[in-house]
Write an enzyme that holds these catalytic residues in place. Sequence first.
Site, PDB file in Angstrom:
ATOM      1  N   GLY A   1       0.749  -1.194  -0.103  1.00 25.23           N
ATOM      2  CA  GLY A   1      -0.022   0.157   0.099  1.00 25.23           C
ATOM      3  C   GLY A   1       0.827   1.290   0.197  1.00 25.23           C
TER       4      GLY A   1
ATOM      5  N   GLN B   1       2.864   9.888   1.828  1.00 19.77           N
ATOM      6  CA  GLN B   1       4.103   9.245   2.226  1.00 19.77           C
ATOM      7  C   GLN B   1       5.093   9.934   0.917  1.00 19.77           C
ATOM      8  OE1 GLN B   1       2.207   5.248   2.694  1.00 19.77           O
ATOM      9  NE2 GLN B   1       3.993   5.236   3.962  1.00 19.77           N
TER      10      GLN B   1
ATOM     11  N   CYS C   1       5.309  -0.481   7.636  1.00 16.72           N
ATOM     12  CA  CYS C   1       5.089   0.756   6.873  1.00 16.72           C
ATOM     13  C   CYS C   1       6.414   1.246   6.315  1.00 16.72           C
ATOM     14  CB  CYS C   1       4.868   1.955   8.120  1.00 16.72           C
ATOM     15  SG  CYS C   1       4.348   3.580   7.414  1.00 16.72           S
ATOM     16  N   LEU C   2       6.316   1.592   5.052  1.00 20.76           N
ATOM     17  CA  LEU C   2       7.365   2.085   4.127  1.00 20.76           C
ATOM     18  C   LEU C   2       7.980   3.285   4.599  1.00 20.76           C
ATOM     19  CD1 LEU C   2       5.676   1.231   0.666  1.00 20.76           C
ATOM     20  CD2 LEU C   2       7.440  -0.242   2.303  1.00 20.76           C
TER      21      LEU C   2
ATOM     22  N   HIS D   1      -4.925   1.848   7.863  1.00 21.57           N
ATOM     23  CA  HIS D   1      -3.383   2.392   7.591  1.00 21.57           C
ATOM     24  C   HIS D   1      -3.344   3.568   6.776  1.00 21.57           C
ATOM     25  CE1 HIS D   1       0.866   1.273   8.116  1.00 21.57           C
ATOM     26  NE2 HIS D   1       1.051   2.040   7.018  1.00 21.57           N
ATOM     27  N   GLU D   2      -3.813   3.300   5.368  1.00 23.44           N
ATOM     28  CA  GLU D   2      -3.441   4.254   4.468  1.00 23.44           C
ATOM     29  C   GLU D   2      -4.347   5.511   4.677  1.00 23.44           C
ATOM     30  OE1 GLU D   2      -1.147   3.661   3.019  1.00 23.44           O
ATOM     31  OE2 GLU D   2      -0.848   1.754   2.983  1.00 23.44           O
TER      32      GLU D   2
ATOM     33  N   HIS E   1      -2.805   7.483   7.022  1.00 22.68           N
ATOM     34  CA  HIS E   1      -1.544   8.447   6.474  1.00 22.68           C
ATOM     35  C   HIS E   1      -2.087   9.655   5.927  1.00 22.68           C
ATOM     36  CE1 HIS E   1       2.211   6.306   6.622  1.00 22.68           C
ATOM     37  NE2 HIS E   1       1.634   5.290   6.208  1.00 22.68           N
TER      38      HIS E   1
HETATM   39  O1  K1U Z   1       1.460   2.490   3.872  1.00 26.32           O
HETATM   40  C1  K1U Z   1       2.759   1.976   3.960  1.00 26.32           C
HETATM   41  O2  K1U Z   1       3.533   2.292   4.495  1.00 26.32           O
HETATM   42  C2  K1U Z   1       2.847   0.506   3.462  1.00 26.32           C
HETATM   43  C3  K1U Z   1       2.439  -0.666   4.247  1.00 26.32           C
HETATM   44  C4  K1U Z   1       1.222  -1.158   4.115  1.00 26.32           C
HETATM   45  C5  K1U Z   1       0.887  -2.213   5.398  1.00 26.32           C
HETATM   46  C6  K1U Z   1       1.255  -3.452   5.561  1.00 26.32           C
HETATM   47  C7  K1U Z   1       0.976  -4.194   6.605  1.00 26.32           C
HETATM   48  C8  K1U Z   1      -0.008  -3.712   7.305  1.00 26.32           C
HETATM   49  C9  K1U Z   1      -0.638  -2.631   7.243  1.00 26.32           C
HETATM   50  C10 K1U Z   1       0.019  -1.642   6.133  1.00 26.32           C
HETATM   51  C11 K1U Z   1       3.459  -1.744   3.773  1.00 26.32           C
HETATM   52  O3  K1U Z   1       3.261  -2.217   2.639  1.00 26.32           O
HETATM   53  S1  K1U Z   1       4.738  -2.207   4.488  1.00 26.32           S
HETATM   54  C12 K1U Z   1       5.555  -3.594   3.523  1.00 26.32           C
HETATM   55  C13 K1U Z   1       4.619  -4.958   3.690  1.00 26.32           C
HETATM   56  O4  K1U Z   1       3.885  -5.132   4.462  1.00 26.32           O
HETATM   57  C14 K1U Z   1       5.082  -5.903   2.534  1.00 26.32           C
HETATM   58  C15 K1U Z   1       6.290  -5.755   1.825  1.00 26.32           C
HETATM   59  C16 K1U Z   1       6.437  -6.786   0.892  1.00 26.32           C
HETATM   60  C17 K1U Z   1       5.640  -7.856   0.620  1.00 26.32           C
HETATM   61  C18 K1U Z   1       4.516  -7.980   1.597  1.00 26.32           C
HETATM   62  C19 K1U Z   1       4.227  -7.110   2.408  1.00 26.32           C
HETATM   63 ZN    ZN Z   2       2.398   3.448   6.036  1.00 27.22          ZN
END
Ligand code: K1U
Ligand code: ZN
Length: 169
Positions: free
Chosen positions: A46, A51, A91-92, A133-134, A137
């Site tokens: 996501g 972000q 979270c990225l 979560h998004e 943000h």
């Molecule tokens: O919004 C963001 O920072 C993105 C975030 C979204 C998220 C993940 C987990 C739970 C709630 C929201 C991410 O994508 S973190 C990375 C991640 O979860 C992932 C990365 C590679 C493969 C699978 C998952």
């Molecule tokens: Zn996030």
Amino acid sequence: MAILPILHYPDARLKTVAKPVTRVDAGIRALVTDMAETMYAAPGIGLAATQVDVHQQVVVIDLSETHDQLLILINPRILARDGLSVQEEGCLSVPGIYEKVERAATVRAEYLDLEGKAQSLEAEGLLAVCIQHEIDHLQGKVFVERLSRLKQMRIRDKIAKKANDKDQA
Ligand code: K1U
Ligand code: ZN
């Protein structure tokens, strides 16, 4: 197409409240293309416009491993929440930190699609978590701010230590 730089917590710009999109035009479509590319490259499931330092209500999500199920949410609103779920989130904007967060188990949301048409969806499981979560943000909130003060302090210490180690290297 471009990979956009992602802001990292505790950057103050992550606290900005995003404005609603007034017209889904070519500029918004280009932003969505760049956000999707940025999310896939990260990699993540996501990304909210906040972000990438764009303060408009735009979200991209793709839970598939094949990167072919892109969900685009413009001006998303949660209309109903039900139940409780505690799941680990990443979270990225907070790389390397994973913590359990309590959220609604299911949500009903409305949004605009890339044609500017009103849509709605019901979500459970990881999609429900990711939508919440998004939208956080877009409202200027990072998931760590949903944790206890103590956990937030530990995370800030960890981030500061990582930055210090990088400076020393
Ligand atoms: O919004 C963001 O920072 C993105 C975030 C979204 C998220 C993940 C987990 C739970 C709630 C929201 C991410 O994508 S973190 C990375 C991640 O979860 C992932 C990365 C590679 C493969 C699978 C998952
Ligand atoms: Zn996030």
